[in-house]
Design an enzyme around this catalytic site. Structure first.
Site, PDB file in Angstrom:
ATOM      1  N   TRP A   1      -1.950  -0.902  13.522  1.00 48.23           N
ATOM      2  CA  TRP A   1      -1.384   0.336  13.972  1.00 48.23           C
ATOM      3  C   TRP A   1      -1.658   0.739  15.473  1.00 48.23           C
ATOM      4  CZ3 TRP A   1       1.135   3.908  11.445  1.00 48.23           C
ATOM      5  CH2 TRP A   1       1.427   3.711   9.980  1.00 48.23           C
TER       6      TRP A   1
ATOM      7  N   TRP B   1      -4.671 -14.434  14.777  1.00 45.94           N
ATOM      8  CA  TRP B   1      -4.628 -12.992  14.903  1.00 45.94           C
ATOM      9  C   TRP B   1      -5.567 -12.339  14.188  1.00 45.94           C
ATOM     10  CZ3 TRP B   1      -2.298  -9.702  18.216  1.00 45.94           C
ATOM     11  CH2 TRP B   1      -1.175 -10.208  18.773  1.00 45.94           C
TER      12      TRP B   1
ATOM     13  N   TRP C   1      -1.091   8.095  14.254  1.00 44.81           N
ATOM     14  CA  TRP C   1      -1.391   6.804  13.622  1.00 44.81           C
ATOM     15  C   TRP C   1      -2.460   6.723  12.819  1.00 44.81           C
ATOM     16  CZ3 TRP C   1      -5.690   4.016  15.062  1.00 44.81           C
ATOM     17  CH2 TRP C   1      -6.339   4.301  16.137  1.00 44.81           C
TER      18      TRP C   1
ATOM     19  N   TRP D   1       0.410  15.020  18.811  1.00 46.16           N
ATOM     20  CA  TRP D   1       1.030  14.574  17.470  1.00 46.16           C
ATOM     21  C   TRP D   1       1.700  15.929  16.674  1.00 46.16           C
ATOM     22  CZ3 TRP D   1       1.540   9.789  17.819  1.00 46.16           C
ATOM     23  CH2 TRP D   1       0.452   9.051  18.324  1.00 46.16           C
TER      24      TRP D   1
ATOM     25  N   ASN E   1       5.011  -8.529   6.898  1.00 46.19           N
ATOM     26  CA  ASN E   1       4.580  -8.082   8.159  1.00 46.19           C
ATOM     27  C   ASN E   1       5.720  -7.211   8.909  1.00 46.19           C
ATOM     28  OD1 ASN E   1       2.618  -8.332  10.379  1.00 46.19           O
ATOM     29  ND2 ASN E   1       4.311  -9.592  11.648  1.00 46.19           N
TER      30      ASN E   1
ATOM     31  N   GLU F   1      -0.863 -17.184  13.630  1.00 43.54           N
ATOM     32  CA  GLU F   1      -1.127 -15.938  12.446  1.00 43.54           C
ATOM     33  C   GLU F   1      -2.345 -15.775  12.092  1.00 43.54           C
ATOM     34  OE1 GLU F   1       1.373 -13.354  12.750  1.00 43.54           O
ATOM     35  OE2 GLU F   1       2.333 -14.871  14.094  1.00 43.54           O
TER      36      GLU F   1
HETATM   37  P1  FAD Z   1       1.298 -15.183   6.849  1.00 38.53           P
HETATM   38  O1  FAD Z   1       2.149 -14.974   7.623  1.00 38.53           O
HETATM   39  O2  FAD Z   1       1.102 -16.287   5.781  1.00 38.53           O
HETATM   40  O3  FAD Z   1      -0.061 -15.382   7.375  1.00 38.53           O
HETATM   41  C1  FAD Z   1      -1.175 -15.798   7.356  1.00 38.53           C
HETATM   42  C2  FAD Z   1      -2.462 -15.205   7.439  1.00 38.53           C
HETATM   43  O4  FAD Z   1      -2.742 -15.021   8.754  1.00 38.53           O
HETATM   44  C3  FAD Z   1      -2.420 -13.847   6.701  1.00 38.53           C
HETATM   45  O5  FAD Z   1      -2.632 -13.834   5.391  1.00 38.53           O
HETATM   46  C4  FAD Z   1      -3.525 -12.993   7.705  1.00 38.53           C
HETATM   47  O6  FAD Z   1      -4.741 -13.231   7.023  1.00 38.53           O
HETATM   48  C5  FAD Z   1      -3.308 -13.386   8.947  1.00 38.53           C
HETATM   49  N1  FAD Z   1      -2.533 -12.653   9.775  1.00 38.53           N
HETATM   50  C6  FAD Z   1      -1.163 -12.884   9.855  1.00 38.53           C
HETATM   51  N2  FAD Z   1      -0.430 -11.678  10.665  1.00 38.53           N
HETATM   52  C7  FAD Z   1      -1.741 -11.032  11.170  1.00 38.53           C
HETATM   53  C8  FAD Z   1      -1.837 -10.052  11.883  1.00 38.53           C
HETATM   54  N3  FAD Z   1      -0.770  -9.615  12.558  1.00 38.53           N
HETATM   55  N4  FAD Z   1      -2.848  -9.470  12.149  1.00 38.53           N
HETATM   56  C9  FAD Z   1      -4.000 -10.141  11.539  1.00 38.53           C
HETATM   57  N5  FAD Z   1      -3.870 -11.203  10.529  1.00 38.53           N
HETATM   58  C10 FAD Z   1      -2.904 -11.618  10.352  1.00 38.53           C
HETATM   59  N6  FAD Z   1      -3.187  -7.879   7.598  1.00 38.53           N
HETATM   60  C11 FAD Z   1      -4.049  -7.963   6.468  1.00 38.53           C
HETATM   61  O7  FAD Z   1      -4.564  -8.937   6.288  1.00 38.53           O
HETATM   62  N7  FAD Z   1      -4.653  -6.544   6.165  1.00 38.53           N
HETATM   63  C12 FAD Z   1      -4.279  -5.290   6.534  1.00 38.53           C
HETATM   64  O8  FAD Z   1      -4.614  -4.467   5.995  1.00 38.53           O
HETATM   65  C13 FAD Z   1      -3.231  -5.558   7.494  1.00 38.53           C
HETATM   66  N8  FAD Z   1      -2.408  -4.426   7.918  1.00 38.53           N
HETATM   67  C14 FAD Z   1      -1.427  -4.197   8.799  1.00 38.53           C
HETATM   68  C15 FAD Z   1      -0.880  -3.272   9.555  1.00 38.53           C
HETATM   69  C16 FAD Z   1      -0.002  -3.210  10.421  1.00 38.53           C
HETATM   70  C17 FAD Z   1       0.724  -1.691  10.781  1.00 38.53           C
HETATM   71  C18 FAD Z   1       0.632  -4.331  10.870  1.00 38.53           C
HETATM   72  C19 FAD Z   1       1.791  -4.377  11.650  1.00 38.53           C
HETATM   73  C20 FAD Z   1       0.071  -5.746  10.213  1.00 38.53           C
HETATM   74  C21 FAD Z   1      -0.967  -5.518   9.333  1.00 38.53           C
HETATM   75  N9  FAD Z   1      -1.489  -6.872   8.890  1.00 38.53           N
HETATM   76  C22 FAD Z   1      -2.530  -6.691   7.903  1.00 38.53           C
HETATM   77  C23 FAD Z   1      -1.037  -8.143   9.406  1.00 38.53           C
HETATM   78  C24 FAD Z   1       0.115  -8.972   8.486  1.00 38.53           C
HETATM   79  O9  FAD Z   1       1.037  -8.012   8.598  1.00 38.53           O
HETATM   80  C25 FAD Z   1      -0.308  -9.204   7.324  1.00 38.53           C
HETATM   81  O10 FAD Z   1      -1.658 -10.124   7.503  1.00 38.53           O
HETATM   82  C26 FAD Z   1       0.582 -10.418   6.641  1.00 38.53           C
HETATM   83  O11 FAD Z   1       1.904  -9.608   6.463  1.00 38.53           O
HETATM   84  C27 FAD Z   1       0.313 -10.942   5.315  1.00 38.53           C
HETATM   85  O12 FAD Z   1       1.072 -11.718   4.609  1.00 38.53           O
HETATM   86  P2  FAD Z   1       1.068 -13.078   4.447  1.00 38.53           P
HETATM   87  O13 FAD Z   1      -0.717 -13.511   4.079  1.00 38.53           O
HETATM   88  O14 FAD Z   1       1.855 -13.947   3.791  1.00 38.53           O
HETATM   89  O15 FAD Z   1       1.072 -13.800   5.998  1.00 38.53           O
END
Ligand code: FAD
Length: 522
Positions: A432, A327, A409, A356, A391, A324
Site C-alpha cells: 500500500w 520482498w 491508503w 484525502w 499481485n 519475490e
Molecule cells: P509468488 O509470486 O509466487 O511469490 C512467492 C512469495 O513471495 C509470496 O507467496 C509472498 O510470500 C512473497 N511475495 C511475493 N511478492 C511479494 C511482495 N510484493 N511483497 C511481499 N512479499 C511478496 N502479500 C502477502 O503475502 N500478504 C499481503 O497481505 C499482501 N498484501 C499486498 C497488498 C498490496 C497493495 C500489494 C501490491 C501486494 C501485496 N502482497 C501481499 C504481495 C503480493 O501481491 C503477494 O504476496 C502475492 O501476490 C502472492 O501470490 P503468490 O504466493 O502466488 O506469489
C-alpha cells in the site's frame, strides 16, 4: 517441570521451526515434558483487522497439526484471551505455572504490538524465575543483518536485495533448517499431571466474530497443512504449466489439463503480471501463516539453481521468484527497523498530510466491485470470494483507490487485511505504501496507473473480467475493458453494470495536484 513452545499466531507448523526445535532440545536436556501452547486472542484479531478466512485457515492448520503432535506425545494446549493487553500477565501468573514451565521459547513477531507484548512477557517471566526466550525464525535473514557497507539500514529494495543475496551466498547458516523435536515419552499420556493436557483443550470450530461463510469453496481452494504447502511448492517449481484455469479451482485439484510445453517457472518469467490464469505459486497464505517457512521454500529453490546455488538474478524465472520471496523479508525488515509503518504512519513523513477525499459511497463501491472499471471490479470480487488476489491486480486496485478515488491508503490497507487469507501486516503495508508513493522505495507519485491500459495488459482477452463480472460475460473484444465508453448507451444500460464512478483523466490531475501541493488546500 516442563518446557513450553509458545506457538505464535503466524507460526503454525512443526517443521523447520526454530523455537520449537530449541524448546525440544531444552526439554531433552532437562528430561522434562515438552508442551505446545497456542494462545487465541480475538481482541488482537479485531485490533489487527484479521480476516475470518485467515482465522479459519489457522484453526484448520492447528487441527491438521494436532495428530502430528499427538504422534510425538506432545500436548497442544490452547488458551483463549479476549483482552489482548492482559496476555503477558495472565501467561506468566496463570498458564506457565499451571504447565510447570520454567522455560518458554517463541519465535519473534516483528509488529510493534507483538514486540511490546514479548518484552512485557520476558520481564514478567524474569520476575517469577521463568525464562522466556524469543528467537528469530520468521524471515530467512533476521532484521538488522542486511546493512549498507557503512552499517546503515537500507530502505531501497535493489541494493537491499543484492546485500541479502550476498549474505545468503556467504553464510550458509541462514538457510540451515531446524529438526522436528523427538517429542515426549509415550508414558506422558498416562502421567497424572500432564496426561489430561492431551484431552482438555479441543481446537474450536471458529472464533466468535470470525465465522466463515462459504467455507466449502475456500477450504477447497486453500487446503490446510504443511504437506499441501509443499505440494504447491513442488508443483510450482517442478511441473509444467496448465492451460487456462478457472479462477476458483484449487491449484491442487485434479482434472485441469496439462500444457506440456512450458514449465511454470518459464510462464512466471514471461507472464507474472497476467491475471487470466494460474501464473504464480499461490504460496502466500502458507507463508503468511507460517505453515511453511521461507527457508523451506528457498532450500527447494536452491536444489534447482546451477551448481546447487540459490539463483537470485532476474534473468531466470527461478531467480525472479526468489526475488519475490526476498520482498517478504524486505518489508518485514522495514517494519522492524521503522516501526512507524505498522502504526499507520507513512514512511515518507512528508506525505502525511496529503488531502484525502471522504466518500463512503466510493469506498463501498470499491469494496463491492462496483466502480464501473471492470478490472478493478473483477479483482475486488475475486478478493471477496477467494481471499486472495494476483499481485498485479493488488497494485491496480490499490492505485485506483488512492490515486483515482483519492481515498486514504489506510482504508484500503485495512480492507485488504480484513479480506485476505494471506493478510500479512508487513507485505500489505509495504504494498500500500508503495502504491500510495509514501513507502520506502515507492512508485513516484506522478506515475499513476492508467486502469484501462493495465486492464488490457494483464487480462488481454478479458477472461478474468468475464469470469468475475458476470454482467459482462457476453462482451467481446476490447469493450470488456471499458464498456461504458465502448457501447452505445442503450446497450450499456442493458448490462446492469455501473458507469465509471470517476473520470480517470480528471482524477489523475487531482492526484498530481494534491501530491505536489501536500498540506495545501485546493
Ligand atoms: P509468488 O509470486 O509466487 O511469490 C512467492 C512469495 O513471495 C509470496 O507467496 C509472498 O510470500 C512473497 N511475495 C511475493 N511478492 C511479494 C511482495 N510484493 N511483497 C511481499 N512479499 C511478496 N502479500 C502477502 O503475502 N500478504 C499481503 O497481505 C499482501 N498484501 C499486498 C497488498 C498490496 C497493495 C500489494 C501490491 C501486494 C501485496 N502482497 C501481499 C504481495 C503480493 O501481491 C503477494 O504476496 C502475492 O501476490 C502472492 O501470490 P503468490 O504466493 O502466488 O506469489
Amino acid at each position: 517441570d516442563s518446557v513450553v513452545y509458545w506457538m505464535r499466531m503466524e507460526d503454525v507448523r512443526i517443521e523447520d521451526n526454530t523455537a520449537f526445535a530449541l524448546a525440544g532440545k531444552k526439554a531433552e536436556e532437562l528430561g522434562v515434558p515438552l508442551i505446545v501452547l497456542y494462545v487465541l486472542s480475538p481482541g488482537d484479531y479485531t485490533w489487527h483487522d484479521r480476516s475470518s478466512k485467515k482465522i479459519d485457515f489457522i484453526l484448520r492448520n492447528l487441527r491438521w497439526l494436532k495428530p502430528k503432535l499427538d504422534e510425538l506425545n506432545i500436548p497442544l494446549y490452547i488458551k483463549s484471551y479476549d483482552k489482548r493487553l492482559q496476555i503477558p500477565r495472565r501467561l506468566v501468573t496463570e498458564v506457565f505455572p499451571e504447565l510447570g514451565a520454567n522455560h518458554v521459547f517463541c519465535n519473534i513477531e516483528y509488529q510493534i504490538d507483538e514486540l511490546r507484548r514479548d518484552i512485557a512477557t520476558v520481564k514478567r517471566g524474569r520476575e517469577k524465575g521463568i525464562e522466556v526466550v524469543p528467537v528469530h525464525d520468521r524471515l530467512v535473514v533476521p532484521p538488522g543483518k542486511v546493512m549498507s557497507k557503512a552499517g546503515k539500514p537500507l530502505s531501497v529494495y535493489s541494493p537491499w536485495q543484492r546485500a541479502w543475496a550476498d549474505l545468503l551466498s556467504k553464510d550458509k547458516t541462514y538457510l540451515e533448517m531446524s529438526d522436528i523435536p523427538k517429542g515426549n515419552d509415550a508414558s506422558l499420556k498416562k502421567d497424572k499431571r500432564f496426561g489430561k493436557l492431551f484431552d482438555v483443550t479441543p481446537i474450536p470450530d471458529h472464533v466468535e466474530g470470525f465465522e466463515l461463510k462459504d467455507s466449502e469453496e475456500v477450504h477447497k481452494l486453500w487446503p490446510e497443512g504443511t504437506d499441501a504447502a509443499k505440494e504447491l511448492l513442488h508443483r510450482f517449481l517442478h511441473t509444467k504449466a496448465r492451460k487456462q484455469q478457472l479462477q476458483l479451482v484449487s491449484p491442487l485439484s485434479e482434472g485441469a489439463e496439462e500444457d506440456d510445453k512450458k514449465s511454470r517457472l518459464k510462464v512466471y518469467q514471461d507472464g507474472r503480471n497476467l491475471v487470466d490464469g494460474d501464473h504464480s505459486s499461490r504460496l502466500s497464505p502458507y507463508l503468511a501463516s507460517g505453515v511453511i517457512s521461507g527457508r523451506m521454500v528457498l532450500n527447494e529453490a536452491k536444489t534447482m539453481g546451477s551448481k546447487g546455488r540459490l539463483e537470485t538474478g532476474r534473468d531466470t524465472g527461478l531467480g525472479m521468484w526468489v526475488q519475490e520471496v526476498a520482498w517478504r523479508d524486505f518489508y518485514n525488515h522495514v517494519m522492524a527497523i521503522w516501526p512507524r509503518v505498522s502504526m499507520g504512519r507513512p514512511f515518507l513523513e512528508k506525505f502525511a498530510d496529503v488531502q484525502w477525499e471522504v466518500n463512503e459511497d466510493h469506498l463501498q463501491a470499491w469494496k463491492d466491485g462496483k466502480t464501473g472499471y471492470p478490472i478493478v471490479d473483477a479483482a475486488m470480487r475475486a478478493c471477496a470470494a477467494r481471499g486472495w488476489m494476483e499481485n498485479r491486480v493488488r497494485m491496480v486496485t490499490a492505485c485506483f483507490l488512492v490515486k483515482d478515488l483519492m481515498l486514504d491508503w489506510r482504508l484500503g490497507e485495512k480492507h485488504f487485511m480484513q479480506s485476505f487469507i494471506d493478510g500479512d501486516l508487513a507485505a500489505n503495508n509495504g504494498g500500500w505504501q508503495w502504491t500510495a508513493s509514501t513507502g520506502t522505495d515507492p512508485q513516484p507519485y506522478f506515475r499513476i496507473f492508467n486502469t484501462l491500459t493495465q486492464s488490457e495488459k494483464c487480462d488481454p482477452n478479458g477472461d478474468y473480467i468475464r469470469y468475475w463480472v458476470p454482467e459482462l460475460k457476453n462482451l467481446k473484444g476490447k469493450a470488456i475493458h471499458d464498456p461504458f465508453h465502448s457501447l452505445p448507451s442503450n446497450e450499456f444500460k442493458k448490462l446492469g453494470y455501473p458507469a465509471p464512478i470517476v473520470d480517470h483523466k480528471k482524477a489523475r490531475e487531482r492526484a498530481l495536484f494534491r501530491y505536489k501541493n501536500v498540506g495545501e488546500k485546493e
